[in-house]
Design a protein around this motif. Structure first.
Motif, PDB file in Angstrom:
ATOM      1  N   THR A  29     -12.428  63.618  46.499  1.00 29.10           N
ATOM      2  CA  THR A  29     -13.613  62.819  46.194  1.00 29.10           C
ATOM      3  C   THR A  29     -13.247  61.347  46.041  1.00 29.10           C
ATOM      4  N   LEU A  30     -12.187  61.093  45.311  1.00 28.96           N
ATOM      5  CA  LEU A  30     -11.742  59.709  45.121  1.00 28.96           C
ATOM      6  C   LEU A  30     -11.242  59.113  46.432  1.00 28.96           C
ATOM      7  N   ALA A  31     -10.605  59.926  47.255  1.00 26.50           N
ATOM      8  CA  ALA A  31     -10.139  59.454  48.558  1.00 26.50           C
ATOM      9  C   ALA A  31     -11.314  58.981  49.412  1.00 26.50           C
ATOM     10  N   ASN A  32     -12.427  59.716  49.360  1.00 27.89           N
ATOM     11  CA  ASN A  32     -13.617  59.305  50.120  1.00 27.89           C
ATOM     12  C   ASN A  32     -14.152  57.964  49.641  1.00 27.89           C
ATOM     13  N   ALA A  68     -13.764  44.718  48.206  1.00 30.54           N
ATOM     14  CA  ALA A  68     -12.371  44.543  47.767  1.00 30.54           C
ATOM     15  C   ALA A  68     -12.253  44.815  46.269  1.00 30.54           C
ATOM     16  N   ARG A  69     -13.213  44.323  45.505  1.00 39.66           N
ATOM     17  CA  ARG A  69     -13.198  44.589  44.061  1.00 39.66           C
ATOM     18  C   ARG A  69     -13.363  46.077  43.772  1.00 39.66           C
ATOM     19  N   GLU A  70     -14.248  46.726  44.519  1.00 37.40           N
ATOM     20  CA  GLU A  70     -14.442  48.163  44.325  1.00 37.40           C
ATOM     21  C   GLU A  70     -13.167  48.923  44.692  1.00 37.40           C
ATOM     22  N   THR A  71     -12.532  48.523  45.757  1.00 38.72           N
ATOM     23  CA  THR A  71     -11.288  49.159  46.182  1.00 38.72           C
ATOM     24  C   THR A  71     -10.230  49.048  45.097  1.00 38.72           C
ATOM     25  N   HIS A  72     -10.132  47.872  44.502  1.00 35.50           N
ATOM     26  CA  HIS A  72      -9.172  47.676  43.420  1.00 35.50           C
ATOM     27  C   HIS A  72      -9.467  48.634  42.264  1.00 35.50           C
ATOM     28  N   TYR A  73     -10.722  48.828  41.967  1.00 35.41           N
ATOM     29  CA  TYR A  73     -11.122  49.772  40.923  1.00 35.41           C
ATOM     30  C   TYR A  73     -10.609  51.183  41.231  1.00 35.41           C
ATOM     31  N   TRP A  74     -10.851  51.658  42.457  1.00 37.60           N
ATOM     32  CA  TRP A  74     -10.429  53.015  42.822  1.00 37.60           C
ATOM     33  C   TRP A  74      -8.917  53.152  42.772  1.00 37.60           C
ATOM     34  N   LEU A  77      -7.943  53.480  39.199  1.00 34.57           N
ATOM     35  CA  LEU A  77      -8.331  54.793  38.700  1.00 34.57           C
ATOM     36  C   LEU A  77      -7.332  55.872  39.138  1.00 34.57           C
ATOM     37  N   LEU A  78      -6.877  55.791  40.362  1.00 33.21           N
ATOM     38  CA  LEU A  78      -5.886  56.765  40.836  1.00 33.21           C
ATOM     39  C   LEU A  78      -4.621  56.729  39.987  1.00 33.21           C
ATOM     40  N   VAL A  79      -4.213  55.538  39.587  1.00 33.44           N
ATOM     41  CA  VAL A  79      -3.030  55.396  38.734  1.00 33.44           C
ATOM     42  C   VAL A  79      -3.334  55.884  37.322  1.00 33.44           C
ATOM     43  N   ALA A  80      -4.448  55.435  36.758  1.00 33.72           N
ATOM     44  CA  ALA A  80      -4.801  55.778  35.379  1.00 33.72           C
ATOM     45  C   ALA A  80      -5.008  57.288  35.192  1.00 33.72           C
ATOM     46  N   ALA A  81      -5.496  57.943  36.233  1.00 32.91           N
ATOM     47  CA  ALA A  81      -5.727  59.394  36.161  1.00 32.91           C
ATOM     48  C   ALA A  81      -4.485  60.194  36.548  1.00 32.91           C
ATOM     49  N   ASP A  82      -3.382  59.509  36.728  1.00 29.89           N
ATOM     50  CA  ASP A  82      -2.106  60.152  37.083  1.00 29.89           C
ATOM     51  C   ASP A  82      -2.181  60.959  38.376  1.00 29.89           C
ATOM     52  N   LEU A  83      -2.971  60.471  39.325  1.00 32.42           N
ATOM     53  CA  LEU A  83      -3.046  61.142  40.620  1.00 32.42           C
ATOM     54  C   LEU A  83      -2.027  60.575  41.606  1.00 32.42           C
ATOM     55  N   VAL A  84      -1.685  59.298  41.417  1.00 32.78           N
ATOM     56  CA  VAL A  84      -0.681  58.640  42.259  1.00 32.78           C
ATOM     57  C   VAL A  84       0.174  57.774  41.342  1.00 32.78           C
ATOM     58  N   PRO A  85       1.495  57.833  41.497  1.00 34.55           N
ATOM     59  CA  PRO A  85       2.358  57.002  40.659  1.00 34.55           C
ATOM     60  C   PRO A  85       2.107  55.506  40.900  1.00 34.55           C
ATOM     61  N   GLU A  86       2.152  54.736  39.823  1.00 38.11           N
ATOM     62  CA  GLU A  86       1.872  53.303  39.921  1.00 38.11           C
ATOM     63  C   GLU A  86       2.781  52.607  40.920  1.00 38.11           C
ATOM     64  N   GLN A  87       4.067  52.974  40.931  1.00 40.55           N
ATOM     65  CA  GLN A  87       4.998  52.313  41.847  1.00 40.55           C
ATOM     66  C   GLN A  87       4.629  52.582  43.307  1.00 40.55           C
ATOM     67  N   PRO A  91       2.270  48.017  45.802  1.00 36.40           N
ATOM     68  CA  PRO A  91       2.117  47.086  46.929  1.00 36.40           C
ATOM     69  C   PRO A  91       0.676  47.007  47.438  1.00 36.40           C
ATOM     70  N   LEU A  92      -0.005  48.138  47.486  1.00 31.85           N
ATOM     71  CA  LEU A  92      -1.396  48.155  47.944  1.00 31.85           C
ATOM     72  C   LEU A  92      -2.305  47.440  46.942  1.00 31.85           C
ATOM     73  N   MET A  93      -2.063  47.659  45.660  1.00 32.40           N
ATOM     74  CA  MET A  93      -2.854  46.985  44.629  1.00 32.40           C
ATOM     75  C   MET A  93      -2.620  45.475  44.670  1.00 32.40           C
ATOM     76  N   ASP A  94      -1.381  45.070  44.893  1.00 38.54           N
ATOM     77  CA  ASP A  94      -1.075  43.648  44.998  1.00 38.54           C
ATOM     78  C   ASP A  94      -1.806  43.021  46.181  1.00 38.54           C
ATOM     79  N   GLU A  95      -1.767  43.686  47.318  1.00 38.36           N
ATOM     80  CA  GLU A  95      -2.475  43.167  48.497  1.00 38.36           C
ATOM     81  C   GLU A  95      -3.974  43.113  48.240  1.00 38.36           C
ATOM     82  N   CYS A  96      -4.507  44.115  47.567  1.00 37.23           N
ATOM     83  CA  CYS A  96      -5.927  44.124  47.238  1.00 37.23           C
ATOM     84  C   CYS A  96      -6.276  42.951  46.327  1.00 37.23           C
TER      85      CYS A  96
END
Length: 113
Positions: A29-32, A68-74, A77-87, A91-96
């Motif tokens: 769902t989050l991926a979508n 872009a702002r919405e993308t940064h939010y998602w 959220l992926l990091v905060a929900a422990d679905l993907v490691p922050e590290q 790089p993607l968050m920095d580019e965003c």
């Protein structure tokens, strides 16, 4: 060029979403959500090139900024929900963040006086 940078960001987002989609449950769902907003940035910038007026160009850039702002939010959220490691997402968050900053500057310069 900004549109190429946004395109490259979209490709990276698609690849991440492909990985997330392989995980059953909430990750899909989050991926979508991420896929829609992360690819919309570049699409709106491409569309802005064909803007019929300065106002039309400004509107498309503003939409790209919102996406872009919405993308940064998602991504956060992926990091905060422990679905993907922050590290993994750093790089993607920095580019965003950089896309948000650049688009904010462009949008400000395009504001009517």
């Amino acid at each position: 060029e900004m549109t190429e940078r946004a395109f490259d960001f979209a490709v990276r987002t698609v690849n991440l979403c492909r990985e997330l989609d392989a995980i059953p449950g909430v990750s899909r769902t989050l991926a979508n959500q991420l896929l829609r907003s992360g690819t919309s940035i570049g699409a709106n910038l491409e569309e802005s090139k064909g803007g019929q007026s300065r106002a039309d160009f400004r509107a498309k850039v503003s939409i790209a900024l919102k996406e872009a702002r919405e993308t940064h939010y998602w991504l956060r959220l992926l990091v905060a929900a422990d679905l993907v490691p922050e590290q993994r997402l750093a790089p993607l968050m920095d580019e965003c963040n950089q896309l948000v900053a650049i688009l904010t500057t462009i949008a400000r310069k395009l504001r009517p006086e």
